[in-house]
Write a protein that holds these residues in place. Structure first.
Motif, short mmCIF file in Angstrom:
data_model
loop_
_atom_site.label_atom_id
_atom_site.label_comp_id
_atom_site.label_asym_id
_atom_site.label_seq_id
_atom_site.Cartn_x
_atom_site.Cartn_y
_atom_site.Cartn_z
N TRP A 1 3.13 5.26 2.73
CA TRP A 1 2.03 4.48 2.17
C TRP A 1 1.78 3.23 3.01
O TRP A 1 2.71 2.59 3.50
N GLY A 2 0.48 2.90 3.13
CA GLY A 2 0.12 1.71 3.91
C GLY A 2 0.17 1.96 5.41
O GLY A 2 0.13 1.03 6.19
N GLN A 3 0.24 3.26 5.78
CA GLN A 3 0.26 3.57 7.22
C GLN A 3 -0.93 4.46 7.57
O GLN A 3 -1.57 5.04 6.70
N MET A 4 -1.17 4.56 8.88
CA MET A 4 -2.20 5.49 9.36
C MET A 4 -1.59 6.34 10.46
O MET A 4 -0.54 5.98 11.03
N VAL A 5 -2.23 7.46 10.74
CA VAL A 5 -1.78 8.28 11.88
C VAL A 5 -2.52 7.78 13.12
O VAL A 5 -3.71 7.46 13.05
#
Ligand code: F6P
Length: 343
Positions: A304-308
């Motif tokens: 959560w709170g991340q992007m690829v």
């Protein structure tokens, strides 16, 4: 798991390819269920959804636009909006939302995670390629190809008429499309927001080129390009209701000045939204597919709170917070390469 997906901000070639890959990985690998929110955050607030399955996504890999629709705007603009997003997640029994968006939508996603603890992951999208944290965004390669194809065509008409063609491409805060398409298309000059231009210098170079009997020139201009302060009068900027500066038109000013100062016949071509429409390139289809699969993996890792993001040859997770409030500028070394070919 039950996962919601939305597409936010301006559209971009490859949105459907990302959704398709998310759905495939969800359904076939994890046995998950995916629902799509219509029209970005509006769909989350109003609970306007559609089921997304391998079957409903069939045939969408090469299709431009987004089957979900998209919109600018943020739940933070509405009183109680973020709480409503949380309520939607709870009421629809969602374990996560995947936000496919640009700087605006991913910033909203980051705030919803940090301030409200919502289970959100992001996929970076924009033809402008200006998101910090990823080597590249999907859609950028397609936009560059479209601009390059246009420049190729403009060379022959410019040569036939001994004209200067000023080609305006998108790029509000960064000149990635202009620089790449300028290199790929053999531009005479490339003007980008990162480096204010001097119109005297532009005209001097074009005149020097004419003296060498090169009478046709292509000047590629990013829509956010600006003159060195005090060197050229440009109209005051206007803004849309989201505070985004409304651009488009700097090429007209530049072309007028070139014609007036050099006497060379000059024409303007604004590529505009053509750069955002239609089918993604093979490169973007592969990138989108990798992003979509990785986004579902990130959901299962509870990232959560991340992007690829793309780093070298890999797709890896990165905190959304790395891109908030920043713009990825054109690499000066790359611009130096483009400038070797100027006039
Ligand atoms: O997607 C980013 C972008 O392409 C910018 O380069 C451009 O200024 C903007 O979108 C225009 O979008 P719209 O006309 O949809 O507001």
């Amino acid at each position: 798991m039950r996962v919601g997906v939305l597409t936010g901000g301006g559209d971009c070639p490859g949105l459907n390819a990302v959704i398709r890959a998310i759905v495939r990985q969800a359904e076939r690998v994890y046995g998950d269920e995916v629902i799509g929110f219509l029209d970005a955050w509006d769909g989350v607030l109003a609970r306007k959804t559609m089921p997304l399955t391998v079957e409903t996504m069939r045939g969408t890999l090469p299709r431009g636009g987004t089957v979900l629709g998209t919109k600018r705007g943020s739940p933070f603009d509405t009183e109680g909006g973020p709480e409503e997003v949380a309520a939607t997640i709870a009421d629809l029994g969602l374990d996560a939302i995947i936000v496919i968006g640009g700087n605006g939508s991913l910033t909203v996603a980051c705030r919803l995670h940090e301030q409200y603890g919502l289970p959100i992951v992001g996929v970076p999208k924009t033809i402008d390629n200006d998101i910090v944290g990823t080597d590249v965004t999907f859609g950028f390669h397609t936009a560059v190809q479209i601009a390059t194809d246009a420049i190729d065509r403009l060379h022959t008409t410019a040569e036939s008429h001994d004209r200067v063609m000023v080609v305006e491409v998108m790029g509000r805060h960064s000149g990635w499309i202009a620089t790449y398409a300028g290199i790929a298309g053999g531009a005479t000059m490339v003007l980008i927001p990162e480096i204010p231009f001097d119109i005297d210098e532009v005209c001097r170079r074009l005149s020097a080129r004419h003296e060498r009997n090169r009478f046709a020139s292509i000047v590629v201009v990013a829509e956010g390009a600006e003159p060195v302060p005090g060197t050229l009068e440009v109209e005051e900027r206007t803004y849309d209701r989201f505070g985004h500066v409304l651009l488009g038109g700097i090429s007209e000013v530049i072309a007028r000045e070139i014609a007036a100062r050099t006497g060379f016949e000059t024409r303007v071509v604004m590529l505009g939204h053509i750069q955002r429409g239609g089918t993604p390139t093979a490169y973007d289809r592969v990138l989108c597919t990798r992003f979509g699969v990785a986004a579902m993996d990130l959901v299962h890792a509870e990232g959560w709170g991340q992007m690829v993001v793309a780093r070298g040859n890999e797709i890896v997770p990165a905190p959304l917070s790395v891109m908030v409030g920043k713009t990825k500028r054109v690499d000066p070394e790359l611009y130096k390469v483009a400038s070797v070919f100027f006039a």
